[in-house]
Write a protein that holds these residues in place. Sequence first.
Motif, PDB file in Angstrom:
ATOM      1  N   PHE A 183     -28.254 -17.363  21.854  1.00 17.99           N
ATOM      2  CA  PHE A 183     -27.838 -18.458  22.735  1.00 17.99           C
ATOM      3  C   PHE A 183     -28.635 -19.705  22.392  1.00 17.99           C
ATOM      4  N   VAL A 184     -28.051 -20.851  22.638  1.00 15.97           N
ATOM      5  CA  VAL A 184     -28.819 -22.089  22.521  1.00 15.97           C
ATOM      6  C   VAL A 184     -29.696 -22.243  23.761  1.00 15.97           C
ATOM      7  N   VAL A 185     -29.118 -22.018  24.945  1.00 17.56           N
ATOM      8  CA  VAL A 185     -29.824 -22.218  26.210  1.00 17.56           C
ATOM      9  C   VAL A 185     -29.836 -20.920  27.005  1.00 17.56           C
ATOM     10  N   GLU A 186     -30.980 -20.637  27.610  1.00 16.77           N
ATOM     11  CA  GLU A 186     -31.085 -19.486  28.509  1.00 16.77           C
ATOM     12  C   GLU A 186     -31.627 -19.950  29.858  1.00 16.77           C
ATOM     13  N   LEU A 187     -30.938 -19.585  30.926  1.00 16.75           N
ATOM     14  CA  LEU A 187     -31.429 -19.842  32.285  1.00 16.75           C
ATOM     15  C   LEU A 187     -32.187 -18.587  32.716  1.00 16.75           C
ATOM     16  N   ALA A 188     -33.487 -18.581  32.411  1.00 17.86           N
ATOM     17  CA  ALA A 188     -34.263 -17.346  32.508  1.00 17.86           C
ATOM     18  C   ALA A 188     -34.338 -16.807  33.929  1.00 17.86           C
ATOM     19  N   PHE A 189     -34.307 -17.705  34.909  1.00 17.25           N
ATOM     20  CA  PHE A 189     -34.455 -17.266  36.295  1.00 17.25           C
ATOM     21  C   PHE A 189     -33.277 -16.425  36.780  1.00 17.25           C
ATOM     22  N   LEU A 190     -32.196 -16.405  36.019  1.00 15.42           N
ATOM     23  CA  LEU A 190     -31.041 -15.590  36.403  1.00 15.42           C
ATOM     24  C   LEU A 190     -31.063 -14.186  35.787  1.00 15.42           C
ATOM     25  N   ASN A 191     -32.065 -13.939  34.932  1.00 16.36           N
ATOM     26  CA  ASN A 191     -32.303 -12.586  34.409  1.00 16.36           C
ATOM     27  C   ASN A 191     -31.148 -11.997  33.604  1.00 16.36           C
ATOM     28  N   GLY A 192     -30.360 -12.848  32.989  1.00 15.37           N
ATOM     29  CA  GLY A 192     -29.261 -12.341  32.169  1.00 15.37           C
ATOM     30  C   GLY A 192     -29.747 -11.456  31.037  1.00 15.37           C
ATOM     31  N   ARG A 193     -30.922 -11.776  30.520  1.00 14.58           N
ATOM     32  CA  ARG A 193     -31.413 -10.993  29.365  1.00 14.58           C
ATOM     33  C   ARG A 193     -31.700  -9.545  29.753  1.00 14.58           C
ATOM     34  N   ARG A 194     -32.099  -9.321  30.998  1.00 16.20           N
ATOM     35  CA  ARG A 194     -32.350  -7.949  31.444  1.00 16.20           C
ATOM     36  C   ARG A 194     -31.052  -7.136  31.427  1.00 16.20           C
ATOM     37  N   ARG A 195     -29.966  -7.803  31.769  1.00 16.70           N
ATOM     38  CA  ARG A 195     -28.665  -7.140  31.786  1.00 16.70           C
ATOM     39  C   ARG A 195     -28.204  -6.749  30.378  1.00 16.70           C
ATOM     40  N   LEU A 196     -28.586  -7.570  29.396  1.00 19.75           N
ATOM     41  CA  LEU A 196     -28.131  -7.349  28.012  1.00 19.75           C
ATOM     42  C   LEU A 196     -29.089  -6.466  27.225  1.00 19.75           C
ATOM     43  N   GLY A 197     -30.290  -6.272  27.758  1.00 13.21           N
ATOM     44  CA  GLY A 197     -31.332  -5.597  26.975  1.00 13.21           C
ATOM     45  C   GLY A 197     -32.180  -6.673  26.327  1.00 13.21           C
ATOM     46  N   SER A 198     -33.353  -6.893  26.869  1.00 16.51           N
ATOM     47  CA  SER A 198     -34.144  -8.057  26.487  1.00 16.51           C
ATOM     48  C   SER A 198     -34.375  -8.165  24.988  1.00 16.51           C
ATOM     49  N   GLU A 199     -34.612  -7.054  24.338  1.00 16.46           N
ATOM     50  CA  GLU A 199     -34.912  -7.079  22.896  1.00 16.46           C
ATOM     51  C   GLU A 199     -33.707  -7.515  22.067  1.00 16.46           C
ATOM     52  N   GLN A 200     -32.540  -7.481  22.667  1.00 16.20           N
ATOM     53  CA  GLN A 200     -31.304  -7.850  21.964  1.00 16.20           C
ATOM     54  C   GLN A 200     -31.049  -9.360  21.991  1.00 16.20           C
ATOM     55  N   VAL A 201     -31.803 -10.072  22.834  1.00 15.31           N
ATOM     56  CA  VAL A 201     -31.469 -11.473  23.140  1.00 15.31           C
ATOM     57  C   VAL A 201     -32.426 -12.436  22.465  1.00 15.31           C
ATOM     58  N   SER A 202     -31.863 -13.475  21.810  1.00 18.32           N
ATOM     59  CA  SER A 202     -32.713 -14.581  21.378  1.00 18.32           C
ATOM     60  C   SER A 202     -32.059 -15.885  21.831  1.00 18.32           C
ATOM     61  N   SER A 203     -32.899 -16.815  22.297  1.00 19.98           N
ATOM     62  CA  SER A 203     -32.367 -18.108  22.732  1.00 19.98           C
ATOM     63  C   SER A 203     -33.318 -19.190  22.250  1.00 19.98           C
ATOM     64  N   LEU A 204     -32.779 -20.365  21.999  1.00 20.63           N
ATOM     65  CA  LEU A 204     -33.589 -21.434  21.425  1.00 20.63           C
ATOM     66  C   LEU A 204     -34.395 -22.172  22.483  1.00 20.63           C
ATOM     67  N   VAL A 205     -33.784 -22.410  23.636  1.00 21.20           N
ATOM     68  CA  VAL A 205     -34.412 -23.193  24.693  1.00 21.20           C
ATOM     69  C   VAL A 205     -34.242 -22.462  26.014  1.00 21.20           C
ATOM     70  N   THR A 206     -35.342 -22.313  26.744  1.00 18.03           N
ATOM     71  CA  THR A 206     -35.306 -21.599  28.022  1.00 18.03           C
ATOM     72  C   THR A 206     -35.672 -22.547  29.167  1.00 18.03           C
ATOM     73  N   PHE A 207     -34.908 -22.445  30.247  1.00 16.88           N
ATOM     74  CA  PHE A 207     -35.233 -23.206  31.464  1.00 16.88           C
ATOM     75  C   PHE A 207     -35.561 -22.230  32.589  1.00 16.88           C
TER      76      PHE A 207
END
Length: 207
Positions: A183-207
């Motif tokens: 992803f280009v942008v990740e809204l970390a406070f919404l915990n989407g990465r936990r749903r996908l499996g954190s190790e599977q996710v890379s994002s360029l910019v996190t808010f």
Amino acid sequence: MPRETLEVFRTASADTPPIGQAVFFCPLAGSAKMPAMDAIRARIRDVPDFPKKGIVFKDITPVLQDAATFKLTVDALADRWRGERIAKVVGIESRGFIFAAPLAYALGAGLTIVRKPGKLPWERISEAYALEYGQDALELHIDAIGPGDRVVVVDDLLATGGTAEAVGRLVARQGAQLCGYSFVVELAFLNGRRRLGSEQVSSLVTF
Ligand SMILES: O=P(O)(O)OC[C@H]1O[C@H](OP(=O)(O)OP(=O)(O)O)[C@H](O)[C@@H]1O
Ligand SMILES: Nc1ncnc2[nH]cnc12
């Protein structure tokens, strides 16, 4: 305003410089004085009350409009996947297409498009996902990816992760190998990465 709408779209805006300031920094994008991720972050514009009151929308159009920033965004996505033998980049309609296509080109991979219902002309599979009111779905041509294909799923933004998770299910149903999500942008406070499996996710910019 339904609570979920607020949670998906609300983002902090205090640390995002005004766009005029970002224009000033543009020639330094990617230089030692302004690292690539900071240059990208500076060009993501907060739009309050869009598409509904109470929502802060992360607008990526300033990233696209500036040649240097758009290039370093695609380059940064590509750097993550170079050498990983990616066969197909899977782009999610519609903003995901903007980054998936140049990424596929940069990696020498094919481009696979996942579309909203009623858009793909050929035989397809479909996965439903939850929205604030009811459900939506995403579709994939059955001949788009196949068993063993190494694929990366690309979208502009990760919020709750429902969209990307549905695409992960489409990829799995075709027997392809999901190498990860970018992803280009990740809204970390919404915990989407936990749903996908954190190790599977890379994002360029996190808010
Ligand atoms: O992580 P989630 O909570 O699922 O939300 C993220 C999704 O929301 C946005 O797409 P949208 O549905 O607004 O479509 P668009 O790209 O066509 O604007 C964004 O481009 C992601 O695809
Ligand atoms: N805050 C947000 N900005 C842009 N796209 C979004 N998709 C979901 N939440 C979003």
